[in-house]
Design a protein around this motif. Structure first.
Motif, PDB file in Angstrom:
ATOM      1  N   PHE A 250       0.834  -1.202   0.000  1.00 62.35           N
ATOM      2  CA  PHE A 250       0.000   0.000   0.000  1.00 62.35           C
ATOM      3  C   PHE A 250       0.866   1.248   0.000  1.00 62.35           C
ATOM      4  O   PHE A 250       0.576   2.222  -0.703  1.00 62.35           O
ATOM      5  CB  PHE A 250      -0.936   0.003   1.208  1.00 62.35           C
ATOM      6  CG  PHE A 250      -1.764   1.260   1.313  1.00 62.35           C
ATOM      7  CD1 PHE A 250      -2.637   1.624   0.291  1.00 62.35           C
ATOM      8  CD2 PHE A 250      -1.638   2.094   2.418  1.00 62.35           C
ATOM      9  CE1 PHE A 250      -3.381   2.797   0.373  1.00 62.35           C
ATOM     10  CE2 PHE A 250      -2.392   3.266   2.505  1.00 62.35           C
ATOM     11  CZ  PHE A 250      -3.273   3.612   1.482  1.00 62.35           C
ATOM     12  N   LEU A 251       1.944   1.235   0.785  1.00 70.19           N
ATOM     13  CA  LEU A 251       2.860   2.371   0.819  1.00 70.19           C
ATOM     14  C   LEU A 251       3.468   2.605  -0.563  1.00 70.19           C
ATOM     15  O   LEU A 251       3.618   3.750  -1.004  1.00 70.19           O
ATOM     16  CB  LEU A 251       3.960   2.111   1.852  1.00 70.19           C
ATOM     17  CG  LEU A 251       5.020   3.208   2.015  1.00 70.19           C
ATOM     18  CD1 LEU A 251       4.384   4.541   2.356  1.00 70.19           C
ATOM     19  CD2 LEU A 251       6.029   2.806   3.091  1.00 70.19           C
ATOM     20  N   LYS A 252       3.803   1.535  -1.233  1.00 69.12           N
ATOM     21  CA  LYS A 252       4.337   1.633  -2.593  1.00 69.12           C
ATOM     22  C   LYS A 252       3.305   2.258  -3.521  1.00 69.12           C
ATOM     23  O   LYS A 252       3.633   3.083  -4.392  1.00 69.12           O
ATOM     24  CB  LYS A 252       4.742   0.243  -3.100  1.00 69.12           C
ATOM     25  CG  LYS A 252       5.396   0.251  -4.473  1.00 69.12           C
ATOM     26  CD  LYS A 252       5.798  -1.167  -4.882  1.00 69.12           C
ATOM     27  CE  LYS A 252       6.446  -1.183  -6.260  1.00 69.12           C
ATOM     28  NZ  LYS A 252       6.827  -2.567  -6.679  1.00 69.12           N
ATOM     29  N   PHE A 253       2.039   1.898  -3.337  1.00 69.11           N
ATOM     30  CA  PHE A 253       0.963   2.453  -4.162  1.00 69.11           C
ATOM     31  C   PHE A 253       0.839   3.964  -3.957  1.00 69.11           C
ATOM     32  O   PHE A 253       0.547   4.708  -4.898  1.00 69.11           O
ATOM     33  CB  PHE A 253      -0.365   1.775  -3.817  1.00 69.11           C
ATOM     34  CG  PHE A 253      -1.545   2.325  -4.572  1.00 69.11           C
ATOM     35  CD1 PHE A 253      -1.782   1.958  -5.891  1.00 69.11           C
ATOM     36  CD2 PHE A 253      -2.423   3.227  -3.972  1.00 69.11           C
ATOM     37  CE1 PHE A 253      -2.858   2.473  -6.595  1.00 69.11           C
ATOM     38  CE2 PHE A 253      -3.504   3.745  -4.665  1.00 69.11           C
ATOM     39  CZ  PHE A 253      -3.724   3.362  -5.985  1.00 69.11           C
ATOM     40  N   LEU A 254       1.077   4.429  -2.737  1.00 71.84           N
ATOM     41  CA  LEU A 254       0.980   5.861  -2.442  1.00 71.84           C
ATOM     42  C   LEU A 254       2.019   6.677  -3.209  1.00 71.84           C
ATOM     43  O   LEU A 254       1.872   7.889  -3.359  1.00 71.84           O
ATOM     44  CB  LEU A 254       1.135   6.105  -0.940  1.00 71.84           C
ATOM     45  CG  LEU A 254      -0.019   5.624  -0.048  1.00 71.84           C
ATOM     46  CD1 LEU A 254       0.324   5.828   1.426  1.00 71.84           C
ATOM     47  CD2 LEU A 254      -1.317   6.333  -0.396  1.00 71.84           C
ATOM     48  N   SER A 255       3.062   6.000  -3.700  1.00 75.34           N
ATOM     49  CA  SER A 255       4.090   6.674  -4.492  1.00 75.34           C
ATOM     50  C   SER A 255       3.891   6.467  -5.990  1.00 75.34           C
ATOM     51  O   SER A 255       4.686   6.954  -6.796  1.00 75.34           O
ATOM     52  CB  SER A 255       5.486   6.147  -4.100  1.00 75.34           C
ATOM     53  OG  SER A 255       5.770   6.414  -2.749  1.00 75.34           O
ATOM     54  N   SER A 256       2.829   5.759  -6.360  1.00 76.50           N
ATOM     55  CA  SER A 256       2.572   5.462  -7.771  1.00 76.50           C
ATOM     56  C   SER A 256       2.067   6.696  -8.510  1.00 76.50           C
ATOM     57  O   SER A 256       1.627   7.676  -7.904  1.00 76.50           O
ATOM     58  CB  SER A 256       1.535   4.339  -7.890  1.00 76.50           C
ATOM     59  OG  SER A 256       0.268   4.785  -7.428  1.00 76.50           O
ATOM     60  N   ASP A 257       2.123   6.647  -9.832  1.00 72.35           N
ATOM     61  CA  ASP A 257       1.670   7.771 -10.652  1.00 72.35           C
ATOM     62  C   ASP A 257       0.183   8.057 -10.449  1.00 72.35           C
ATOM     63  O   ASP A 257      -0.226   9.224 -10.422  1.00 72.35           O
ATOM     64  CB  ASP A 257       1.937   7.476 -12.133  1.00 72.35           C
ATOM     65  CG  ASP A 257       3.422   7.497 -12.468  1.00 72.35           C
ATOM     66  OD1 ASP A 257       4.189   8.104 -11.681  1.00 72.35           O
ATOM     67  OD2 ASP A 257       3.817   6.909 -13.487  1.00 72.35           O
TER      68      ASP A 257
END
Length: 271
Positions: A250-257
Motif C-alpha cells: 500500500f505504501l508503494k501504491f501511495l508513491s505510484s503515478d
C-alpha cells in the motif's frame, strides 16, 4: 517351459495394465486445471493526519480496484495524537504524518520499520478568513493587527500546522501579539471549522484544507523562508504491524503515478 511361458505372459499383462493406468492418470492430470490461489481478506489500519481526510478517501476507492481483498481502515487525527496512540500500543499498520517531528519520535523509539520511512508529498501554509469577511487582510503580518480579535491555530505541540505557523509568526516578530488572541484547536480541521462558522476571525491551515472549503478564502500564503521546517508528509510501516508485506504494498501504491495524480488534484505538492 510351459510354466515359464505362463509367468512371462502374466507379467506382460500386469506391466501393460500399469502402463495404461499411468498414461490415463497423466492425461487426467494434464487436462485438469490447477486450482487458482485466492488471497484472504485483509484489513489495514492507517493512522493519517487530519489534513489527509479527503485525499485518502479517494485513494481508498482506487486501491480497492487494485487490491479487492484489502480493506483500508482510516484513523484521522492530529499527527501528534496519532503518534501518542502508536507509542501506547494502538494497532496500526501505517502512519502517514503531516510532519517529520512525529515520525522522528517514533523512529527514535524503534517503532518503525526504518527502510519504509519515505517522504510522500508537501503542502503550503495559508492564512484564511471567512468568505464574507470584511477584514482587510492580505499578509501574515496582519495577524497582529487589532482588527483580528480571535485567530484559530493548531496546538503546536501536537498539530504540525500549529508548529509551522508559530515559526512563521516568530520569523515575522509578531508571535507574542498573535498568541494573545489565539484559540488553539485539536487538529487542522477544527481550525477550518472555527473560521467557517465565524467563531474565529482568521486561522492558519494548509492550502489543501482551504481548497476543500467553499466557506473560506485564502488571505495569504506563507513563503517557504518563513518557517525552518519543510512542510513534508512522511509515511512509514509500523514495526508491530501484523500485515507488514501488505502494508508495504500500500505504501508503494501511495508513491505510484495514479496516487500522485490524486494528491495533485487536492493541492498537495510533489517532492
Amino acid at each position: 517351459m510351459k510354466k515359464r511361458f505362463s509367468f512371462l505372459l502374466v507379467m506382460s499383462l500386469v506391466m501393460g495394465m500399469l502402463l495404461m493406468t499411468g498414461c490415463s492418470q497423466k492425461a487426467k492430470t494434464s487436462e485438469t486445471p490447477a486450482p487458482v490461489a485466492t488471497q484472504k481478506p485483509i484489513t489495514l489500519t492507517i493512522s493519517a493526519a487530519a489534513s489527509l481526510t479527503e485525499v485518502m478517501g479517494e485513494i481508498k476507492i482506487l486501491y480497492k480496484v487494485e487490491k479487492p481483498n484489502v480493506t483500508l481502515n482510516y484513523n484521522f487525527a492530529s499527527s501528534g495524537i496519532l503518534q501518542k496512540q502508536i507509542e501506547q500500543g494502538a494497532e496500526v499498520d501505517l502512519f502517514f504524518s503531516a510532519g517529520k517531528k512525529q515520525m522522528v519520535a517514533l523512529k527514535e523509539k524503534g517503532l518503525l520499520i526504518d527502510d519504509t520511512n519515505v517522504n510522500l508529498v508537501g503542502n503550503s501554509v495559508v492564512l484564511i478568513v471567512k468568505n464574507n469577511s470584511k477584514l482587510d487582510i492580505s499578509n501574515f503580518k496582519d495577524a497582529a493587527d487589532n482588527k483580528i480579535v480571535k485567530i484559530a491555530l493548531g496546538e503546536p505541540k501536537t498539530v504540525p500546522v500549529g508548529q509551522y505557523c508559530e515559526e512563521v509568526f516568530t520569523s515575522l516578530n509578531i508571535i507574542d501579539k498573535v498568541k494573545s488572541k489565539a484559540v488553539y484547536a485539536k487538529d487542522v480541521k477544527e481550525v477550518l471549522t472555527w473560521v467557517e462558522t465565524g467563531n474565529a476571525d482568521a486561522g492558519v491551515v494548509y492550502g489543501t484544507d482551504a481548497k476543500t472549503s467553499k466557506k473560506v478564502k485564502v488571505a495569504s500564503v506563507a513563503s517557504d523562508d518563513l518557517y525552518k521546517t519543510p512542510v513534508v508528509y512522511p509515511a512509514a510501516v509500523i514495526k508491530a504491524s501484523k500485515n507488514v508485506e501488505d502494508t508495504k504494498e500500500f505504501l508503494k501504491f501511495l508513491s505510484s503515478d495514479s496516487a500522485k495524480e490524486v494528491f495533485k488534484k487536492y493541492g498537495f505538492n510533489s517532492l
